[in-house]
Scaffold this active site. Structure first.
Site, mmCIF file in Angstrom:
data_model
loop_
_atom_site.group_PDB
_atom_site.id
_atom_site.type_symbol
_atom_site.label_atom_id
_atom_site.label_comp_id
_atom_site.label_asym_id
_atom_site.label_seq_id
_atom_site.Cartn_x
_atom_site.Cartn_y
_atom_site.Cartn_z
ATOM 1 N N GLN A 182 0.835 -1.198 0.000
ATOM 2 C CA GLN A 182 0.000 0.000 0.000
ATOM 3 C C GLN A 182 0.875 1.256 0.000
ATOM 4 O O GLN A 182 2.061 1.214 0.335
ATOM 5 C CB GLN A 182 -0.926 -0.007 1.218
ATOM 6 N N ASP A 183 0.271 2.367 -0.390
ATOM 7 C CA ASP A 183 0.986 3.632 -0.506
ATOM 8 C C ASP A 183 0.792 4.444 0.777
ATOM 9 O O ASP A 183 -0.302 4.950 1.040
ATOM 10 C CB ASP A 183 0.455 4.415 -1.711
ATOM 11 N N PRO A 184 1.843 4.591 1.587
ATOM 12 C CA PRO A 184 1.703 5.356 2.837
ATOM 13 C C PRO A 184 1.426 6.833 2.625
ATOM 14 O O PRO A 184 1.047 7.525 3.573
ATOM 15 C CB PRO A 184 3.062 5.155 3.528
ATOM 16 N N TYR A 185 1.608 7.341 1.382
ATOM 17 C CA TYR A 185 1.318 8.751 1.113
ATOM 18 C C TYR A 185 -0.163 8.994 0.828
ATOM 19 O O TYR A 185 -0.593 10.142 0.727
ATOM 20 C CB TYR A 185 2.152 9.244 -0.069
ATOM 21 N N THR A 187 -2.592 6.354 2.174
ATOM 22 C CA THR A 187 -3.328 5.422 3.034
ATOM 23 C C THR A 187 -2.838 5.535 4.466
ATOM 24 O O THR A 187 -1.623 5.574 4.721
ATOM 25 C CB THR A 187 -3.149 3.969 2.546
#
Length: 591
Positions: A182-185, A187
């Site tokens: 997943q994309d921490p930027y 999510t």
């Protein structure tokens, strides 16, 4: 203190004014003696209050710092942040410390008191090492001693339960986000199963990561290695932060020498102070890595190695994007002193192009693109009451509410104003100023960006402290301001985030207890302790002032004029200091 008072203190008493005990008696004191006697008494108490001593042995502050660090370690076991899945949470001794009121009270006192013992050791260490002549550098062996102090005081913090901040637990879940693809930027960590059991603050649940793309790789590598062990993950994050501290230990003295600053004193101010040790090692803030690579880049640029300098700063940006503000000044250092404007623009282009190419490559390889730019553009949510924006918002909001007006818009407006002013300050410092002071201009540009932010965390000071230390912090009000700031954030940090189980209902009581211990320690160190109160009383570097009230001085001057004398004789037109051998005239109120 006035020259007259000093002369009165050192001059012999009038004949017949001393009894057999050496004290003045009422019957034998001339009529004009009460004033000088009061001055002598006042100066005696002032001398007693200001008197200070130095440690006799070097090992004394070193061992004291170790004791303070061990107390912080012990206190963290009771009120530090421990995840429920950690095996330590089931240890019988820790259960007593964390679930019994007596254990929580003892832990709170130990944690807070340990911080102040470390501060006392830090202050006393300088008194052992410094030369009595403030113009001279510390002895050559001092840097080695300071380094040993940093190591000895930091070792216990490697195994503390996290204190002062819960950010390191956010690192754990963000690493899990990366491993989950997943994309921490975009999510938040709340999308993960059992995210709350790994200790992440609920404020981070829906928030995007504020960190750079390179730190996401570090987070993922740590979580891949630690697997299901949160304690191992915390230790690995600490080791990464220790690496940043080691880089600081290497480059702070090097940069200080380039600026003609005492390297040992710069190292002592930066690395040995307890706020850095606790914030960068105990709390495991990734800011340590960011600052370490930034200092390495500045040193490389100062030595004319522009490509290496730019890449090192890019690594720093990859940890936290805030250090992008350093790049224009890296270009100026790369261009060299006396460079023409065409050469400056040329090297600005080289620096920006190389940094952009590196960041684009990282984004393509990582797959998150330029999500970190959104992090850089944000100003954070809310504000803290000690930031200039928080102070201004509080004052204006209070004023508007007192008139029954809406104040919900003030913070956003101040955020925008702060951002505009910070960008303007950076641009001004890019184009204005001497080429001999490029690093100083860089420091102030970075400072503007931090100070004009609505949120200033305690460890943000540690972004700026090394840069000010390597360019020179005088031993006057400048150093006192550093100590004041460290003291403020140390007291705040010790009381701000204590992990107290809710069923104990002791949150506010422990907050008050920690603050009370801090106030006791501050008063003791500032007014009572003869080995630390020099910070308050000595070396202000301000114009000397007379202690007498102006009206009293005028009455004494008028009383000394003989009756019938012309009125203009009562005016002190030609004040000369009897202790000044030059006999130069000085203005009234100056020594």
């Amino acid at each position: 203190m006035s020259a007259e008072a000093g002369a009165a203190e050192n001059s012999p008493a009038p004949r017949g004014a001393e009894g057999s005990t050496g004290l003045a008696t009422t019957s034998s004191t001339p009529e004009d003696a009460p004033g000088p006697r009061r001055a002598r008494r006042r100066d005696l108490w002032l001398h007693i209050l200001r008197s200070s001593t130095r440690p006799k042995h070097l090992w004394s502050p070193l061992l004291e710092g170790v004791l303070g660090s061990l107390l912080v370690l012990f206190g963290s076991l009771g009120v530090g942040w421990l995840v429920s899945s950690s095996p330590l949470s089931r240890d019988p001794w820790l259960i007593v410390l964390r679930t019994e009121p007596a254990g929580v009270v003892v832990s709170t006192i130990a944690l807070t008191l340990g911080c102040w013992i470390m501060l006392r050791a830090w202050l006393r260490l300088s008194r052992v090492l410094e030369d009595p002549d403030p113009r001279r550098h510390w002895p050559a062996s001092s840097l080695r001693v300071v380094n040993w102090a940093v190591v000895l005081w930091s070792i216990p913090q490697l195994i503390t339960v996290p204190i002062f901040s819960r950010d390191v637990f956010a690192y754990l879940n963000q690493g899990r986000l990366v491993l989950a693809g997943q994309d921490p930027y975009t999510t938040g960590v709340s999308s993960l199963n059992n995210w709350f059991h790994l200790g992440t603050d609920i404020l981070w649940a829906e928030s995007e990561t504020p960190y750079g793309p390179l730190f996401l790789w570090i987070e993922a590598a740590v979580m891949r290695t630690a697997a299901d062990s949160p304690d191992l993950a915390l230790f690995l994050f600490r080791l990464a932060c220790v690496g940043g501290v080691v880089m600081m230990m290497i480059f702070v003295p090097k940069l200080a020498r380039l600026h003609g600053i005492d390297p040992a004193r710069a190292q002592w101010i930066t690395l040995a102070n307890p706020l850095l040790i606790v914030s960068f090692i105990s709390s495991a803030h990734n800011d340590a890595i960011m600052v370490g690579f930034a200092l390495a880049g500045i040193y490389a640029a100062a030595r004319g190695r522009g490509v290496l300098a730019t890449l090192l700063v890019v690594v720093s940006i990859g940890i936290k994007p805030i250090t992008i503000v350093l790049l224009p000044f890296i270009g100026l250092l790369w261009a060299g002193q006396g460079a023409s404007w065409s050469r400056k623009f040329q090297y600005w282009f080289f620096t920006a192009g190389l940094a952009a190419a590196a960041m684009i490559t990282i984004g393509l390889v990582q797959g998150y693109g330029f999500g970190w730019l959104a992090v850089l553009a944000g100003t954070g949510t809310g504000s803290v009451y000690w930031s200039p924006i928080g102070i201004a918002d509080g004052w204006l909001g209070t004023l508007l509410r007192s008139f029954g007006l809406d104040s919900g818009w003030t913070l956003e407006v101040f955020k925008i104003v702060g951002r505009i002013l910070s960008v303007a300050a950076v641009l001004w410092l890019m184009f204005r100023g001497s080429d001999k002071f490029i690093v100083q201009r860089m420091v102030w540009a970075f400072t503007a960006l931090v100070v004009l932010s609505p949120i200033i965390q305690p460890w943000y000071l540690l972004w700026l402290l090394p840069l000010f230390a390597i360019t020179g912090i005088r031993k006057d009000w400048q150093f006192k301001w550093v100590v004041f700031t460290i003291v403020f954030f140390l007291a705040f940090g010790a009381s701000d985030q204590l992990s107290i189980y809710q069923f104990l209902e002791l949150d506010q009581q422990m907050l008050a207890l920690s603050i009370a211990v801090s106030w006791f320690a501050i008063i003791w160190l500032a007014l009572v302790d003869r080995q630390t109160r020099w910070v308050i009383w000595d070396d202000w570097g301000l114009p000397p002032m007379r202690w007498e009230w102006p009206r009293r001085r005028r009455r004494e001057t008028l009383a000394s004029v003989e009756p019938g004398a012309p009125a203009d004789l009562a005016e002190p037109k030609d004040l000369k200091d009897p202790a000044d051998p030059t006999g130069e005239e000085r203005p009234s109120g100056a020594r």
